[in-house]
Scaffold this active site. Structure first.
Site, PDB file in Angstrom:
ATOM      1  N   GLY A 117       7.547  -6.654  -5.080  1.00  0.00           N
ATOM      2  CA  GLY A 117       7.176  -5.506  -5.917  1.00  0.00           C
ATOM      3  C   GLY A 117       7.210  -4.209  -5.120  1.00  0.00           C
ATOM      4  CG  ASP A 118       4.799  -3.938  -1.846  1.00  0.00           C
ATOM      5  OD1 ASP A 118       4.151  -3.612  -2.862  1.00  0.00           O
ATOM      6  OD2 ASP A 118       4.377  -4.739  -0.990  1.00  0.00           O
TER       7      ASP A 118
ATOM      8  CE  LYS B   9       5.892  -3.304  -9.668  1.00  0.00           C
ATOM      9  NZ  LYS B   9       5.247  -3.121  -8.364  1.00  0.00           N
TER      10      LYS B   9
HETATM   11  O1  LIG Z   1      -2.371  -7.531  -0.246  1.00  0.00           O
HETATM   12  C1  LIG Z   1      -2.347  -6.567   0.520  1.00  0.00           C
HETATM   13  O2  LIG Z   1      -3.304  -5.823   0.672  1.00  0.00           O
HETATM   14  C2  LIG Z   1      -1.138  -6.278   1.256  1.00  0.00           C
HETATM   15  O3  LIG Z   1      -0.825  -5.130   1.377  1.00  0.00           O
HETATM   16  C3  LIG Z   1      -0.364  -7.419   1.783  1.00  0.00           C
HETATM   17  C4  LIG Z   1       1.048  -7.529   1.297  1.00  0.00           C
HETATM   18  O4  LIG Z   1       1.939  -6.941   2.230  1.00  0.00           O
HETATM   19  C5  LIG Z   1       1.242  -6.938  -0.059  1.00  0.00           C
HETATM   20  O5  LIG Z   1       0.242  -7.390  -0.913  1.00  0.00           O
HETATM   21  C6  LIG Z   1       2.560  -7.308  -0.649  1.00  0.00           C
HETATM   22  O6  LIG Z   1       2.674  -6.615  -1.883  1.00  0.00           O
END
Ligand SMILES: O=C(O)C(=O)C[C@H](O)[C@H](O)CO
Length: 305
Positions: free
Chosen positions: A254-255, A223
């Site tokens: 990214g998610d 990505k």
């Molecule tokens: O950083 C993390 O542990 C998280 O899961 C928070 C955010 O929702 C996530 O990083 C976004 O990708």
């Protein structure tokens, strides 16, 4: 046996408090946790999804349960823990982009163990999605994620893995070894270029793809953020151009990419078509605030494509 779910995701979900203006103490409450964000993105893309985690028996946990109900994500594999809390995090915005501050140590999710793992949900799913964050939060969570990957492989469930390197959670050297192990157990390795550069010590995207395949991952999508993505199935490579947008908040983009990619693969699209769709979805996600609220629906993605 037909699959009950297209995608099962395993990890830690949290409540999000997202700063609305740089330098100001105003926060918008939303939701986060990388694998939960991804599974919600997949559900919005039309996939049959389930989430596997542990939550505290607290208000934060109730809010997350209500979120998954609204989004149509099956939460039958979520356990509540009376002895531990649900994690939360703050997002602040500054010159270098966004930064995360966590209140998650000792959380219910960090107390997941291989004995707890709802194996049948992994086995009943077409794809399992996991990430480096759950490998980092505790020893028992790491063992649970690696066990889930092994269970999936034995059952013929495809495994997707996003490195999601968070150096506030673990040292780079430990992350390098554990992420390499996880990449060797996956079918789809989906790192960001920043993660892959930090993990591999390389910078050229083509060399990073070689590194990712050499770890044992047959299919890789790198990505590239605003620059798009680079997809490879080991035989063919395709560069997908970024979509020019006015980015407001890249949290969870990214998610969003991973969830949409996997939803399209579960529908039968090949890696490259799915990567183009996910690229457009992620471009939409950065135009809104927070990790979950701006995740797009197919009509918006199709309009952009
Ligand atoms: O950083 C993390 O542990 C998280 O899961 C928070 C955010 O929702 C996530 O990083 C976004 O990708």
């Amino acid at each position: 046996m037909p699959h009950s779910f297209d995608i099962a995701a395993l990890g830690e979900a949290m409540l999000e408090f997202n700063q609305t203006r740089p330098g100001e103490p105003q926060y918008l409450q939303g939701f986060g946790g990388d694998t939960s964000n991804a599974v919600i993105a997949a559900a919005r893309a039309g996939a049959r999804t389930c989430y596997l985690t542990r939550l505290g028996a607290d208000w934060f946990g109730d809010e997350l349960m209500a979120l998954w109900r609204r989004e149509g994500v099956d939460a039958g594999g979520v356990e509540r823990d009376r002895q531990a809390h649900t994690g939360i995090y703050f997002v602040t915005h500054g010159e270098g982009g966004h930064a995360f501050s966590y209140l998650r140590a000792g959380s219910a999710a960090s107390r997941m163990t291989p004995e707890w793992l709802p194996r049948e949900r992994v086995q009943q799913s077409r794809i399992l999605h996991v990430s480096g964050i759950s490998l980092a939060i505790s020893d028992s969570a790491r063992e649970t994620v690696l066990e889930a990957m092994r269970v999936a492989r034995e059952a013929g469930t495809l495994v997707a893995f996003d490195s999601n390197l968070r150096l506030k959670l673990w040292p780079l050297e430990v992350a390098r070894q554990t992420i390499a192990q996880a990449a060797s157990l996956c079918d789809y390795f989906l790192p960001s270029v920043e993660d892959a550069a930090a993990l591999s010590g390389m910078h050229a995207p083509a060399a990073i793809l070689d590194w990712a395949h050499a770890l044992g991952a047959p299919q890789v999508v790198l990505k590239l953020g605003a620059e798009g993505a680079l997809a490879s199935d080991g035989r063919r490579r395709e560069r997908i151009a970024g979509v020019p947008v006015r980015a407001i908040d890249a949290t969870g983009a990214g998610d969003c990419y991973c969830g949409n990619l996997l939803a399209r693969i579960a529908r039968g699209e090949d890696l490259f078509a799915a990567a183009r769709y996910a690229n457009a979805a992620a471009a939409l996600a950065v135009q809104g605030f927070g990790a979950v609220a701006p995740l797009p629906y197919p009509r918006e993605v199709e309009a952009l494509l």
